[in-house]
Design a protein around this motif. Structure first.
Motif, mmCIF file in Angstrom:
data_model
loop_
_atom_site.group_PDB
_atom_site.id
_atom_site.type_symbol
_atom_site.label_atom_id
_atom_site.label_comp_id
_atom_site.label_asym_id
_atom_site.label_seq_id
_atom_site.Cartn_x
_atom_site.Cartn_y
_atom_site.Cartn_z
ATOM 1 N N ARG A 6 -74.038 -13.203 19.500
ATOM 2 C CA ARG A 6 -72.610 -13.200 19.700
ATOM 3 C C ARG A 6 -71.948 -12.405 18.601
ATOM 4 N N GLU B 38 -66.717 -12.830 20.357
ATOM 5 C CA GLU B 38 -67.299 -13.661 21.388
ATOM 6 C C GLU B 38 -67.329 -15.115 20.968
ATOM 7 N N ALA B 39 -67.567 -15.367 19.673
ATOM 8 C CA ALA B 39 -67.645 -16.739 19.208
ATOM 9 C C ALA B 39 -66.343 -17.471 19.460
ATOM 10 N N SER C 270 -66.054 -19.255 22.871
ATOM 11 C CA SER C 270 -66.915 -20.371 23.227
ATOM 12 C C SER C 270 -66.082 -21.535 23.749
ATOM 13 N N LYS D 210 -67.418 -24.659 21.027
ATOM 14 C CA LYS D 210 -67.473 -24.569 19.566
ATOM 15 C C LYS D 210 -66.151 -25.010 18.940
ATOM 16 N N LYS E 121 -73.501 -17.980 13.768
ATOM 17 C CA LYS E 121 -73.101 -17.719 15.142
ATOM 18 C C LYS E 121 -74.230 -17.863 16.153
ATOM 19 N N TRP F 259 -74.562 -21.720 21.202
ATOM 20 C CA TRP F 259 -73.327 -21.646 21.988
ATOM 21 C C TRP F 259 -72.638 -22.985 22.118
ATOM 22 N N ARG G 34 -70.392 -23.139 29.724
ATOM 23 C CA ARG G 34 -70.406 -22.332 28.511
ATOM 24 C C ARG G 34 -69.577 -21.080 28.741
ATOM 25 N N ASN G 35 -69.785 -20.108 27.873
ATOM 26 C CA ASN G 35 -69.120 -18.813 28.065
ATOM 27 C C ASN G 35 -70.105 -17.704 27.717
ATOM 28 N N TYR G 36 -71.307 -17.772 28.295
ATOM 29 C CA TYR G 36 -72.344 -16.805 27.985
ATOM 30 C C TYR G 36 -71.854 -15.392 28.268
#
Length: 484
Positions: A154, A158-159, A162, A165, A197, A200, A459-461
């Motif tokens: 990530r 991108e983090a 999430s 998170k 990071k 996920w 999630r948010n892959y």
């Protein structure tokens, strides 16, 4: 590997596994006609659905009359990680509705039929052509430990995206440090707080204290975050499991320094633990010699066997009493049902119906009755959760998904990309399987596939790799369970 065991997964199966073989739906394209029928048409902005994913298509074809036509489309469709592209081949039937362009557009193009733009509603059906995933795709055969590789990379941007998170500011972390270490402060340096990071689900930080000590901070998702049912109270499960296995010196697990579930300094559970002195196996494995790799894999098998040596009083999850039972058969069926329920909440459409999946599980459920002693199962011992030093495992982490179950649920028995007996199996001491054990291994692979597929919607892959592999693994597992 016995002859009946599902074969390892291959990349070419993943490539075309995205869409069903046929599409049905409603499209509202715009048709541009240059001459009276028959004409060349271009359809743009079509939106149609097969019940699983939405499509937008640019279509080229020949319109043969008022109600018939054929076309080929280049378009995109939605996936849990974003959009992907495809081609479609279909026939359509519809009634054209004249749309007369305004004079400022029509007059400069004098000589064209003013009915040059038609909005056509069409009902279509057709086969799906070659499907290609956009971004993040791996060419060639995936590595054995694909899961952590493709759910951990990530960027900073991108983090932030999430869904689970629970990141914190430096002042907030300073307050948590003070609570945990008797008023201790952070080091003055800028690198006293470094976000890790990888992963996920949880937020994690490498922390340097004022006295120079380095520790790891792990923060659970916010209490209102959408998680799967088995992930309920997942951090409490992790802390309890790590404290338990530290009783065995053969299991190199970091010490938990402090665990806080009061939710006053932080709005979710968090804990500080020892920082392991070693390298992450995922990061260094490619540079290890074959001898070193084998040594590490053997050691992993030995450690997992030691973890499985702890016995419990019930089957299921520490954090969710609803997913417990006195027998493994009852507990496993509850666990599978919970994942199906998680999927239903997000309207997930699997490649196999719920009733079909239930039938496959019940067909082989008798094999689960062989398991009478609940044993601690890590379940998530992939490379990213292992640290190595000088050819040996220096630490194993992420016990959050641990449960009391059958040891064959361990990752070391999921032959995703390996054929035959692996070094970790030899280290564990398990190199042959009865038919009943093969049945259970296939059931556990099906469960893993369901979890992988469903969690993509929670999630948010940033790629579809896990989603693709879950469908492939589910198909291979279901094929075996139906055939045997």
């Amino acid at each position: 590997m016995t002859p009946g065991r599902p074969q390892p997964l291959e990349r070419n199966h993943v490539r075309t596994a995205r869409k069903p073989a046929h599409d049905k739906g409603l499209a509202l394209p715009i048709e541009l006609t240059l001459q009276p029928h028959p004409v060349l048409l271009a359809s743009v902005g079509g939106v149609f659905s097969d019940g699983t994913v939405a499509h937008r298509c640019v279509e080229l074809g020949v319109y043969l009359g008022v109600s018939l036509g054929a076309g080929v489309g280049l378009g995109s469709y939605a996936t849990p990680a974003g959009r992907a592209s495809d081609t479609t081949f279909h026939v359509f039937a519809g009634l054209p509705i004249p749309v007369y362009p305004p004079s400022f557009l029509r007059d400069p193009l004098g000589g064209l039929d003013e009915r040059w733009c038609i909005l056509r509603a069409e009902i279509f059906t057709g086969g799906c052509g070659d499907t290609r995933r956009r971004g993040g795709g791996r060419q060639g055969r995936p590595s054995e430990h694909w899961y952590t590789r493709h759910t951990s990379r990530r960027s900073t941007e991108e983090a932030v995206k999430s869904k689970t998170k629970n990141t914190k500011t430096r002042p907030q972390i300073a307050a948590m440090v003070a609570r945990a270490f008797g008023g201790m402060k952070l080091a003055d340096s800028e690198d006293a707080v470094l976000e890790l990071k990888e992963g996920w689900f949880n937020a994690a930080y490498d922390i340097r204290l004022a006295d120079g000590q380095q520790v790891i901070l792990k923060i659970a998702p916010p209490r209102d975050a959408e998680v799967l049912l088995y992930e309920k109270n997942i951090m409490a499960t992790e802390v309890a499991a790590m404290r338990l296995v530290r009783q065995n010196p053969a299991i190199p697990v970091p010490e938990i320094y402090f665990y806080d579930d009061a939710h006053d300094v932080c709005d979710s559970d968090y804990f500080f633990m020892e920082k392991i002195a070693g390298d992450n196996l995922e990061h260094v494995k490619a540079g290890l010699s074959p001898e070193a790799k084998e040594s590490v894999e053997l050691h992993i098998g030995e450690i997992v066997r030691e973890i499985n040596g702890f016995t419990g009083t019930y089957f299921g999850y520490e954090g969710n009493p609803d997913l417990r039972a006195s027998s493994w058969k009852e507990a496993f069926i509850k666990i599978v049902e919970s994942v199906l329920e998680d999927g239903a909440r997000k309207s997930v459409v699997y490649d196999h119906g719920h009733d079909e999946i239930r039938a496959a599980v019940l067909k082989h459920a008798r094999a689960l009755e062989e398991i009478t002693t609940p044993r601690l199962v890590h379940w998530d011992a992939w490379d990213l959760n292992v640290f190595v030093k000088e050819g040996r495992v220096a630490g194993i982490i992420d016990f959050e998904r641990a449960l009391w179950a059958d040891p064959l649920m361990e990752a070391q028995f999921r032959l995703l990309f390996s054929d035959g007996i692996t070094s970790s199996m030899r280290g564990y001491g398990k190199t042959s399987f009865t038919f009943e054990e093969e049945q259970r291994c296939s059931l556990y692979s099906l469960h893993l596939a369901l979890v992988m597929n469903t969690e993509c919607y929670y999630r948010n892959y940033d790629t579809d790799f896990v989603y693709d592999l879950s469908r492939q693994l589910m198909g291979a597992s279901m094929d075996w369970l139906k055939a045997n």
